[in-house]
Design a protein around this motif. Structure first.
Motif, short mmCIF file in Angstrom:
data_model
loop_
_atom_site.label_atom_id
_atom_site.label_comp_id
_atom_site.label_asym_id
_atom_site.label_seq_id
_atom_site.Cartn_x
_atom_site.Cartn_y
_atom_site.Cartn_z
N UNK A 81 37.45 -2.75 84.65
CA UNK A 81 36.72 -1.91 83.70
C UNK A 81 37.08 -2.29 82.26
N UNK A 82 38.36 -2.60 82.02
CA UNK A 82 38.78 -3.00 80.68
C UNK A 82 38.14 -4.33 80.28
N UNK A 83 37.96 -5.21 81.26
CA UNK A 83 37.29 -6.48 80.97
C UNK A 83 35.85 -6.24 80.54
N UNK A 84 35.13 -5.37 81.25
CA UNK A 84 33.75 -5.02 80.88
C UNK A 84 33.71 -4.42 79.48
N UNK A 85 34.63 -3.48 79.21
CA UNK A 85 34.67 -2.81 77.91
C UNK A 85 34.97 -3.79 76.78
N UNK A 86 35.92 -4.68 77.02
CA UNK A 86 36.26 -5.66 76.00
C UNK A 86 35.09 -6.57 75.67
N UNK B 244 23.64 -7.28 81.94
CA UNK B 244 24.44 -7.37 83.17
C UNK B 244 25.67 -6.48 83.07
N UNK B 245 26.33 -6.46 81.91
CA UNK B 245 27.52 -5.63 81.74
C UNK B 245 27.20 -4.14 81.80
N UNK B 246 26.04 -3.74 81.27
CA UNK B 246 25.66 -2.33 81.37
C UNK B 246 25.40 -1.93 82.83
N UNK B 247 24.84 -2.84 83.62
CA UNK B 247 24.68 -2.57 85.05
C UNK B 247 26.04 -2.39 85.70
N UNK B 248 27.00 -3.23 85.34
CA UNK B 248 28.35 -3.09 85.88
C UNK B 248 28.97 -1.75 85.45
N UNK B 249 28.73 -1.35 84.22
CA UNK B 249 29.24 -0.07 83.75
C UNK B 249 28.63 1.09 84.54
N UNK B 250 27.34 0.98 84.85
CA UNK B 250 26.66 2.03 85.62
C UNK B 250 27.31 2.23 86.98
N UNK B 251 27.87 1.16 87.52
CA UNK B 251 28.51 1.25 88.84
C UNK B 251 29.86 1.96 88.78
N UNK B 252 30.36 2.26 87.58
CA UNK B 252 31.61 2.99 87.46
C UNK B 252 31.46 4.46 87.86
N UNK C 111 33.29 7.93 79.68
CA UNK C 111 34.46 7.48 78.93
C UNK C 111 34.37 6.01 78.57
N UNK C 112 33.84 5.22 79.50
CA UNK C 112 33.69 3.78 79.25
C UNK C 112 32.69 3.53 78.13
N UNK C 113 31.62 4.31 78.11
CA UNK C 113 30.63 4.18 77.05
C UNK C 113 31.26 4.50 75.69
N UNK C 114 32.06 5.58 75.65
CA UNK C 114 32.74 5.95 74.41
C UNK C 114 33.66 4.82 73.94
N UNK C 115 34.44 4.26 74.84
CA UNK C 115 35.37 3.19 74.47
C UNK C 115 34.63 1.95 73.97
N UNK C 116 33.49 1.62 74.59
CA UNK C 116 32.73 0.44 74.15
C UNK C 116 32.20 0.64 72.74
N UNK D 88 35.25 0.26 70.30
CA UNK D 88 35.61 -1.15 70.10
C UNK D 88 34.58 -1.87 69.24
N UNK D 89 33.31 -1.65 69.53
CA UNK D 89 32.25 -2.30 68.75
C UNK D 89 32.31 -1.87 67.29
N UNK D 90 32.52 -0.57 67.05
CA UNK D 90 32.59 -0.08 65.68
C UNK D 90 33.78 -0.64 64.92
N UNK D 91 34.93 -0.75 65.59
CA UNK D 91 36.12 -1.31 64.94
C UNK D 91 35.89 -2.76 64.53
N UNK D 92 35.33 -3.54 65.45
CA UNK D 92 35.10 -4.96 65.16
C UNK D 92 34.08 -5.13 64.04
N UNK D 93 33.03 -4.31 64.06
CA UNK D 93 32.01 -4.42 63.01
C UNK D 93 32.59 -4.00 61.66
N UNK D 94 33.41 -2.95 61.66
CA UNK D 94 34.03 -2.50 60.42
C UNK D 94 34.98 -3.55 59.85
N UNK D 95 35.79 -4.16 60.71
CA UNK D 95 36.72 -5.20 60.26
C UNK D 95 35.96 -6.41 59.70
N UNK D 96 34.84 -6.75 60.33
CA UNK D 96 34.04 -7.89 59.86
C UNK D 96 33.48 -7.61 58.46
#
Length: 308
Positions: free
Chosen positions: A61-66, A189-197, A203-208, A211-219
């Protein structure tokens, strides 16, 4: 079925926002950053994921989120680069052709059964895609089509631009198109994998989103961005639309767990069909006979792919 319809509707709304943003002096990268902040707030407010177990996830799950945390903002930026280097129409075509990747994954990764009816639906979906993406090469007065990227006036004025530089620019354009194609396909494909959780997907959606917001903000900080109030405010609207699109897309996969091809195809074909109609009605874009045929083929494909 309503989950799929709502996901398509919100996806079209995101496309309309991005199209209008270019006219409204909205800096899309800043709006995208605020979009993820808004998505985090909506996830906490509406989905109420269990925060006490938020970080208790298996390595897969962490791999999908990352991957999602990296790809979600990155593909936005690659798409913007593709539009600059290769033109809007080519970039949009690359995004829609990414449908091929999740359809292959439906059979190779998710082990969906193949039937004659489903195979015919896939063929119709790809034919519909080709028809919907068809655009005239020339306008009525012989002007070039809008899929050509805008010329660089300084380069056009120069007479000593080398062939190597021209080839390098073209190669970079194709690389951005490849990035758009692969990026959007992998996200599906990753969203399909997330749906299988299952129940843990909130919680996985929140974490994604975090992470996306942090990376975009740092950029943006690394680029020493000068903040633009209108762009930041518009990100709240974009966040609401994008959150709804992703949420209902994952719910659609959960509604049809054994038929990912339906969700993949209906989402891509539905978005471009409705987008074509909206473009004709709202933005005065012309529809060709092939475009109309594409809409009809798209409806036929969805009917064939829909489970009996």
């Amino acid at each position: 079925m309503y989950t799929l319809i709502l996901s398509i509707a919100f996806s079209v709304a995101v496309s309309i926002f991005l199209k209008l943003a270019r006219r409204g002096d909205i800096r899309v990268d800043q709006a995208i950053a605020v979009n993820y902040v808004t998505a985090v707030v909506l996830s906490l407010w509406l989905l109420r994921p269990p925060l006490d177990t938020l970080f208790e996830r298996p390595p897969a799950a962490w791999l999908i989120l990352g991957l999602l945390g990296i790809l979600l903002p990155s593909v936005f930026l690659v798409m913007a680069a593709a539009v600059r280097r290769a033109g809007i129409v080519r970039s949009d075509t690359a995004q829609r052709l990414s449908l091929i990747l999740p359809i292959l994954a439906a059979f190779l990764v998710f082990h969906e059964a193949v039937s004659g009816r489903k195979a015919l639906g896939i063929v119709l979906a790809l034919c519909a895609l080709a028809c919907l993406l068809a655009r005239p090469r020339h306008t009525g007065n012989g002007a070039p089509s809008s899929d050509a990227p805008a010329p660089d006036t300084a380069a056009a004025a120069s007479t000593d631009v080398s062939d190597d530089e021209a080839h390098g620019s073209a190669a970079r354009g194709w690389l951005t198109l490849l990035g758009v194609w692969a990026g959007y396909g992998c996200i599906d494909i990753l969203f399909k994998q997330m749906a299988r959780l299952g129940a843990g997907f909130t919680g996985s959606l929140l974490l994604s989103f975090i992470l996306a917001g942090l990376l975009m903000g740092l950029w943006l900080l690394a680029r020493r961005t000068r903040w633009h109030a209108r762009s930041l405010a518009s990100g709240i609207l974009l966040g609401g639309l994008n959150f709804s699109n992703i949420y209902f897309y994952i719910r659609a996969h959960q509604t049809f767990p054994d038929n990912p091809t339906l969700v993949f195809a209906a989402m891509n074909i539905g978005v471009i069909s409705i987008g074509t109609l909206v473009g004709a009605g709202l933005f005065r874009e012309r529809l060709s006979a092939l475009n109309v045929l594409g809409i009809a083929l798209a409806l036929g494909a969805i009917v064939l792919l829909f489970p009996r």
